[in-house]
Write an enzyme that holds these catalytic residues in place. Structure first.
Site, short mmCIF file in Angstrom:
data_model
loop_
_atom_site.label_atom_id
_atom_site.label_comp_id
_atom_site.label_asym_id
_atom_site.label_seq_id
_atom_site.Cartn_x
_atom_site.Cartn_y
_atom_site.Cartn_z
N GLU A 237 0.44 2.52 9.75
CA GLU A 237 1.87 2.32 9.94
C GLU A 237 2.48 3.40 10.83
O GLU A 237 2.26 4.60 10.62
CB GLU A 237 2.57 2.31 8.59
CG GLU A 237 4.04 1.93 8.67
CD GLU A 237 4.58 1.46 7.33
OE1 GLU A 237 4.62 0.24 7.11
OE2 GLU A 237 4.93 2.32 6.49
N LYS B 96 5.58 5.07 11.27
CA LYS B 96 6.74 5.28 10.39
C LYS B 96 7.25 6.70 10.61
O LYS B 96 6.66 7.67 10.17
CB LYS B 96 6.30 5.08 8.93
CG LYS B 96 7.35 5.35 7.87
CD LYS B 96 6.71 5.13 6.51
CE LYS B 96 7.69 5.32 5.37
NZ LYS B 96 7.06 5.09 4.06
N LYS C 252 7.83 -4.65 10.35
CA LYS C 252 8.18 -4.08 9.04
C LYS C 252 9.69 -3.82 9.00
O LYS C 252 10.19 -2.90 9.64
CB LYS C 252 7.41 -2.78 8.82
CG LYS C 252 7.61 -2.12 7.46
CD LYS C 252 6.74 -2.76 6.39
CE LYS C 252 6.86 -2.02 5.06
NZ LYS C 252 6.20 -0.69 5.08
N GLU D 116 5.60 -9.41 0.04
CA GLU D 116 5.51 -8.20 -0.78
C GLU D 116 6.11 -8.42 -2.16
O GLU D 116 7.24 -8.87 -2.30
CB GLU D 116 6.26 -7.06 -0.08
CG GLU D 116 6.31 -5.76 -0.87
CD GLU D 116 7.02 -4.68 -0.08
OE1 GLU D 116 6.49 -4.30 0.99
OE2 GLU D 116 8.08 -4.23 -0.52
N ASN E 127 3.31 -3.93 -3.59
CA ASN E 127 3.90 -2.64 -3.24
C ASN E 127 3.80 -1.69 -4.43
O ASN E 127 4.29 -2.01 -5.53
CB ASN E 127 5.37 -2.82 -2.83
CG ASN E 127 5.92 -1.59 -2.11
OD1 ASN E 127 5.27 -0.55 -2.05
ND2 ASN E 127 7.12 -1.71 -1.58
N GLU F 42 0.01 -1.71 -0.80
CA GLU F 42 0.95 -1.00 0.06
C GLU F 42 1.50 0.25 -0.63
O GLU F 42 1.88 0.19 -1.79
CB GLU F 42 2.14 -1.90 0.42
CG GLU F 42 1.78 -3.26 0.96
CD GLU F 42 3.02 -4.14 1.03
OE1 GLU F 42 4.11 -3.64 1.35
OE2 GLU F 42 2.90 -5.35 0.74
N SER F 43 1.55 1.34 0.10
CA SER F 43 2.24 2.57 -0.29
C SER F 43 1.43 3.46 -1.24
O SER F 43 0.73 2.98 -2.15
CB SER F 43 3.60 2.27 -0.95
OG SER F 43 4.43 1.51 -0.10
#
Length: 266
Positions: free
Chosen positions: A59, A61, A122, A171, A191, A221-222
Site C-alpha cells: 500500500e 499510504k 483505496k 471489506e 479488516n 487487511e491491516s
C-alpha cells in the site's frame, strides 16, 4: 478517535458533491466510456492474488488519521513502481486527501511510471461517481466497506463496479457484516482494524476466516508486520495480505517489501 468513520463519511459526502461540481456526472461518464471503448485490458487483482506465492498487496499510504504523516515525502512515481519491481502481487493506493493525504492522480502517476500490476482504489466509496473516478484514473479494483454501506447500497455499487470492469474487494470487520458476502464480491477482505476506534487486532482475521466461503479469495487487511503472520494467515486460508505502514515507514519501502517477501516464501 472514536467514531472517526462517521466523521470521514460525512466529509466524503460533501467532497463527492464538490467533485461533481468540478466535473459533471455526465462528463465523467463520457470520459470513462471513451476509456472503455479503447479496450485496454484491466489486470485482475483476484487473479493475481490467487496465483501468487506471497499475495502481498503493498500500500502507498502517506498518512492516516491515527498515525498522522507516515511518509509525507513519499512519491507516487517512485514507491509504487519499486513495489512492483520487488515482487508485490498488487498495489493499494490511498486516494482520500483529507485523512490519508492521497489523490486519484497518484494512481495515474503510478501507471505512467510503469506500474502494470493490479491497483486497488483505496477510498471510502459511497457514491457511484467515485467508481467512475476509479476507472478513469487507472484502478483495477475498488474497496467497498460494509461498515459504511447498507447491504442494498453495497449491492448497487458492486454491480456498477462490475459494469465498469472493476473488481471489488469487500471489506468486513465483524461477524454480522459477513452476510454481505452473498452479494458476490471478487475478494472478501477482513479488516483487522476497527474503523470506529482504529484498534487493530490480527486475531480478527483468524477468527472470521472459517466463516467465509471456502472458494472465496480472502484478504487480510491491516496490522500485519511479520512474515510469520502471513504464513499463518495463508494456512488459515487467506490469499492476500494488505500491508502499508510496515513498508511506508522505512527509508526504502520497495526494498523493505522485497526482504519481507523473501522471508514469507523461504
Amino acid at each position: 478517535m472514536a467514531d472517526i468513520l462517521d466523521e470521514i463519511i460525512a466529509h466524503k459526502r460533501i467532497e463527492v458533491e464538490q467533485f461533481k461540481q468540478q466535473l459533471s456526472y455526465r462528463d465523467i461518464v463520457a470520459k470513462v466510456e471513451k476509456v472503455m471503448d479503447e479496450g485496454a485490458a484491466v489486470p485482475s487483482m483476484r487473479g493475481a492474488l490467487m496465483a501468487s506465492d506471497s499475495g502481498i498487496i503493498s500500500e502507498f499510504k502517506r498518512k492516516s488519521p491515527s498515525k498522522g504523516w507516515i511518509k509525507e515525502e513519499g512519491k507516487p512515481e517512485i514507491i509504487p513502481l519499486a513495489y512492483q519491481q520487488n515482487g508485490a502481487s498488487a498495489l493499494s493506493i490511498l486516494t482520500d486527501t483529507q485523512y490519508f493525504g492521497g489523490y486519484d492522480r497518484f494512481i495515474e502517476i503510478a501507471r505512467e511510471s510503469g506500474v502494470e500490476i493490479p491497483i486497488l482504489y483505496k477510498n471510502f466509496v459511497i457514491d457511484e461517481y467515485q467508481l467512475y473516478q476509479a476507472r478513469l484514473c487507472g484502478a483495477s479494483a475498488v474497496l467497498l466497506i460494509a461498515a459504511d454501506l447498507t447491504k442494498s447500497e453495497c449491492k448497487d455499487l458492486l454491480q456498477k463496479a462490475h459494469d465498469l470492469q472493476l473488481e471489488v474487494l469487500l471489506e468486513m470487520h465483524s461477524e454480522p457484516e459477513l452476510e454481505y458476502v452473498e452479494l458476490g464480491p471478487d475478494m472478501c477482505g477482513i479488516n483487522n482494524r476497527n474503523l470506529g476506534t482504529f484498534i487493530t487486532k490480527v486475531e480478527n482475521s483468524f477468527r472470521l476466516a472459517e466463516l467465509l466461503p471456502k472458494d472465496a479469495c480472502k484478504v487480510s487487511e491491516s496490522g500485519i508486520s511479520n512474515p510469520q503472520t502471513v504464513r499463518e494467515l495463508r494456512q488459515a486460508g487467506f490469499n492476500g495480505f494488505l500491508i502499508g505502514e510496515n513498508f511506508m515507514k522505512t527509508e526504502d519501502p520497495g526494498a523493505a517489501l522485497g526482504e519481507f517477501i523473501r522471508e514469507v516464501v523461504k
